[in-house]
Design a protein around this motif. Sequence first.
Motif, PDB file in Angstrom:
ATOM      1  N   LYS A   1      38.123  29.737  45.368  1.00  0.00           N
ATOM      2  CA  LYS A   1      39.029  30.870  45.220  1.00  0.00           C
ATOM      3  C   LYS A   1      38.654  31.945  46.231  1.00  0.00           C
ATOM      4  CE  LYS A   1      40.955  33.944  41.782  1.00  0.00           C
ATOM      5  NZ  LYS A   1      40.965  34.309  40.367  1.00  0.00           N
ATOM      6  N   VAL A   2      39.656  32.441  46.933  1.00  0.00           N
ATOM      7  CA  VAL A   2      39.477  33.542  47.871  1.00  0.00           C
ATOM      8  C   VAL A   2      40.285  34.710  47.320  1.00  0.00           C
ATOM      9  CG1 VAL A   2      39.833  34.342  50.233  1.00  0.00           C
ATOM     10  CG2 VAL A   2      39.181  31.960  49.812  1.00  0.00           C
ATOM     11  N   ALA A   3      39.604  35.819  47.081  1.00  0.00           N
ATOM     12  CA  ALA A   3      40.247  36.978  46.465  1.00  0.00           C
ATOM     13  C   ALA A   3      41.521  37.376  47.219  1.00  0.00           C
ATOM     14  CB  ALA A   3      39.271  38.153  46.424  1.00  0.00           C
ATOM     15  N   ARG A   4      42.574  37.601  46.462  1.00  0.00           N
ATOM     16  CA  ARG A   4      43.878  38.048  46.952  1.00  0.00           C
ATOM     17  C   ARG A   4      44.547  37.090  47.940  1.00  0.00           C
ATOM     18  NH1 ARG A   4      40.664  42.352  46.547  1.00  0.00           N
ATOM     19  NH2 ARG A   4      40.181  42.548  48.743  1.00  0.00           N
ATOM     20  N   ARG A   5      44.000  35.874  48.068  1.00  0.00           N
ATOM     21  CA  ARG A   5      44.607  34.902  48.986  1.00  0.00           C
ATOM     22  C   ARG A   5      44.955  33.594  48.296  1.00  0.00           C
ATOM     23  NH1 ARG A   5      41.926  33.691  54.003  1.00  0.00           N
ATOM     24  NH2 ARG A   5      43.983  32.992  54.589  1.00  0.00           N
ATOM     25  N   GLY A   6      44.240  33.269  47.210  1.00  0.00           N
ATOM     26  CA  GLY A   6      44.533  32.038  46.494  1.00  0.00           C
ATOM     27  C   GLY A   6      43.392  31.042  46.539  1.00  0.00           C
ATOM     28  N   PHE A   7      43.729  29.795  46.251  1.00  0.00           N
ATOM     29  CA  PHE A   7      42.742  28.712  46.230  1.00  0.00           C
ATOM     30  C   PHE A   7      42.891  27.877  47.489  1.00  0.00           C
ATOM     31  CE2 PHE A   7      42.635  29.878  41.833  1.00  0.00           C
ATOM     32  CZ  PHE A   7      41.360  29.547  41.412  1.00  0.00           C
ATOM     33  N   PHE A   8      41.745  27.484  48.043  1.00  0.00           N
ATOM     34  CA  PHE A   8      41.705  26.672  49.248  1.00  0.00           C
ATOM     35  C   PHE A   8      40.909  25.403  48.972  1.00  0.00           C
ATOM     36  CE2 PHE A   8      42.811  30.804  50.625  1.00  0.00           C
ATOM     37  CZ  PHE A   8      43.536  30.668  51.794  1.00  0.00           C
ATOM     38  N   VAL A   9      41.291  24.328  49.640  1.00  0.00           N
ATOM     39  CA  VAL A   9      40.626  23.039  49.457  1.00  0.00           C
ATOM     40  C   VAL A   9      39.204  23.115  50.014  1.00  0.00           C
ATOM     41  CG1 VAL A   9      40.664  20.586  50.048  1.00  0.00           C
ATOM     42  CG2 VAL A   9      42.800  21.794  49.566  1.00  0.00           C
ATOM     43  N   SER A  10      38.268  22.604  49.249  1.00  0.00           N
ATOM     44  CA  SER A  10      36.868  22.530  49.668  1.00  0.00           C
ATOM     45  C   SER A  10      36.508  21.084  49.959  1.00  0.00           C
ATOM     46  CB  SER A  10      35.941  23.038  48.565  1.00  0.00           C
ATOM     47  OG  SER A  10      36.141  24.399  48.338  1.00  0.00           O
ATOM     48  N   GLU A  11      35.473  20.917  50.727  1.00  0.00           N
ATOM     49  CA  GLU A  11      34.950  19.579  51.005  1.00  0.00           C
ATOM     50  C   GLU A  11      34.350  19.033  49.719  1.00  0.00           C
ATOM     51  OE1 GLU A  11      34.467  16.320  53.135  1.00  0.00           O
ATOM     52  OE2 GLU A  11      34.970  18.134  54.242  1.00  0.00           O
ATOM     53  N   PRO A  12      34.865  17.906  49.195  1.00  0.00           N
ATOM     54  CA  PRO A  12      34.291  17.356  47.966  1.00  0.00           C
ATOM     55  C   PRO A  12      32.833  16.975  48.170  1.00  0.00           C
ATOM     56  CG  PRO A  12      36.373  16.281  48.499  1.00  0.00           C
ATOM     57  CD  PRO A  12      35.989  17.130  49.683  1.00  0.00           C
ATOM     58  N   GLU A  13      31.997  17.396  47.239  1.00  0.00           N
ATOM     59  CA  GLU A  13      30.580  17.063  47.299  1.00  0.00           C
ATOM     60  C   GLU A  13      30.294  15.931  46.331  1.00  0.00           C
ATOM     61  OE1 GLU A  13      28.226  20.485  46.494  1.00  0.00           O
ATOM     62  OE2 GLU A  13      29.290  21.719  47.950  1.00  0.00           O
ATOM     63  N   LYS A  14      29.308  15.128  46.682  1.00  0.00           N
ATOM     64  CA  LYS A  14      28.886  14.073  45.769  1.00  0.00           C
ATOM     65  C   LYS A  14      28.020  14.704  44.696  1.00  0.00           C
ATOM     66  CE  LYS A  14      29.292  10.488  49.109  1.00  0.00           C
ATOM     67  NZ  LYS A  14      29.301   9.094  49.179  1.00  0.00           N
ATOM     68  N   SER A  15      28.424  14.504  43.458  1.00  0.00           N
ATOM     69  CA  SER A  15      27.703  15.100  42.352  1.00  0.00           C
ATOM     70  C   SER A  15      26.783  14.076  41.704  1.00  0.00           C
ATOM     71  CB  SER A  15      28.698  15.614  41.310  1.00  0.00           C
ATOM     72  OG  SER A  15      28.018  16.111  40.202  1.00  0.00           O
ATOM     73  N   THR A  16      25.641  14.552  41.266  1.00  0.00           N
ATOM     74  CA  THR A  16      24.720  13.667  40.563  1.00  0.00           C
ATOM     75  C   THR A  16      24.633  14.055  39.093  1.00  0.00           C
ATOM     76  OG1 THR A  16      22.868  15.095  41.140  1.00  0.00           O
ATOM     77  CG2 THR A  16      23.327  13.240  42.613  1.00  0.00           C
ATOM     78  N   THR A  17      25.510  14.965  38.672  1.00  0.00           N
ATOM     79  CA  THR A  17      25.497  15.420  37.284  1.00  0.00           C
ATOM     80  C   THR A  17      26.882  15.287  36.683  1.00  0.00           C
ATOM     81  OG1 THR A  17      25.989  17.691  37.915  1.00  0.00           O
ATOM     82  CG2 THR A  17      23.661  17.086  37.761  1.00  0.00           C
ATOM     83  N   TRP A  18      26.932  15.380  35.372  1.00  0.00           N
ATOM     84  CA  TRP A  18      28.191  15.358  34.632  1.00  0.00           C
ATOM     85  C   TRP A  18      28.509  16.770  34.197  1.00  0.00           C
ATOM     86  CZ3 TRP A  18      31.086  11.046  32.948  1.00  0.00           C
ATOM     87  CH2 TRP A  18      30.568   9.821  33.335  1.00  0.00           C
ATOM     88  N   THR A  19      29.783  17.114  34.259  1.00  0.00           N
ATOM     89  CA  THR A  19      30.223  18.394  33.731  1.00  0.00           C
ATOM     90  C   THR A  19      31.115  18.112  32.537  1.00  0.00           C
ATOM     91  OG1 THR A  19      30.195  19.360  35.927  1.00  0.00           O
ATOM     92  CG2 THR A  19      31.479  20.514  34.246  1.00  0.00           C
ATOM     93  N   VAL A  20      30.741  18.639  31.390  1.00  0.00           N
ATOM     94  CA  VAL A  20      31.543  18.468  30.183  1.00  0.00           C
ATOM     95  C   VAL A  20      32.148  19.818  29.859  1.00  0.00           C
ATOM     96  CG1 VAL A  20      31.545  17.824  27.761  1.00  0.00           C
ATOM     97  CG2 VAL A  20      30.047  16.633  29.356  1.00  0.00           C
ATOM     98  N   GLN A  21      33.472  19.863  29.812  1.00  0.00           N
ATOM     99  CA  GLN A  21      34.156  21.108  29.534  1.00  0.00           C
ATOM    100  C   GLN A  21      35.086  20.909  28.360  1.00  0.00           C
ATOM    101  OE1 GLN A  21      36.168  22.240  33.075  1.00  0.00           O
ATOM    102  NE2 GLN A  21      34.329  22.867  34.103  1.00  0.00           N
ATOM    103  N   GLY A  22      35.463  22.005  27.758  1.00  0.00           N
ATOM    104  CA  GLY A  22      36.414  21.947  26.665  1.00  0.00           C
ATOM    105  C   GLY A  22      35.714  21.972  25.323  1.00  0.00           C
ATOM    106  N   ALA A  23      36.525  21.991  24.287  1.00  0.00           N
ATOM    107  CA  ALA A  23      35.998  22.110  22.937  1.00  0.00           C
ATOM    108  C   ALA A  23      35.431  20.787  22.420  1.00  0.00           C
ATOM    109  CB  ALA A  23      37.093  22.605  21.998  1.00  0.00           C
TER     110      ALA A  23
END
Length: 117
Positions: free
Chosen positions: A67-89
């Motif tokens: 996210k870039v303030a007052r400009r919107g969202f821009f595509v980032s270079e996908p990184e290889k993750s070694t972890t899990w992200t659990v979101q939500g209820a």
Amino acid sequence: MQTIQRDSPIPYYEQLYEILRDRILRGDYPVDERLPSELELGRDFNLSRTTVRQTLSKLESEGLARKVARRGFFVSEPEKSTTWTVQGAEGFLESQMRHGETGVKIKLMILQLKLLA
């Protein structure tokens, strides 16, 4: 064009996330290109701004957008993750089962610390 399946048990924000993720990984949105605005995505997919924000936030947390303030969202270079992200209820197991993963195994490890007085 990919669409939101209104009769699917998968939440709308996750469906939109998968659509945008696929487009990013395919190169439809190159790195550093601005993603469509919240209003544009809401109009194109007939979704509320809240749902679109949730999707964009997930893309950001997964490292696919920034996210870039007052400009919107821009595509980032996908990184290889070694972890899990659990979101939500819901928990990890429930999330995996909802997505059809039945071979999930959970190993619980308890670490016991002894305090020296």
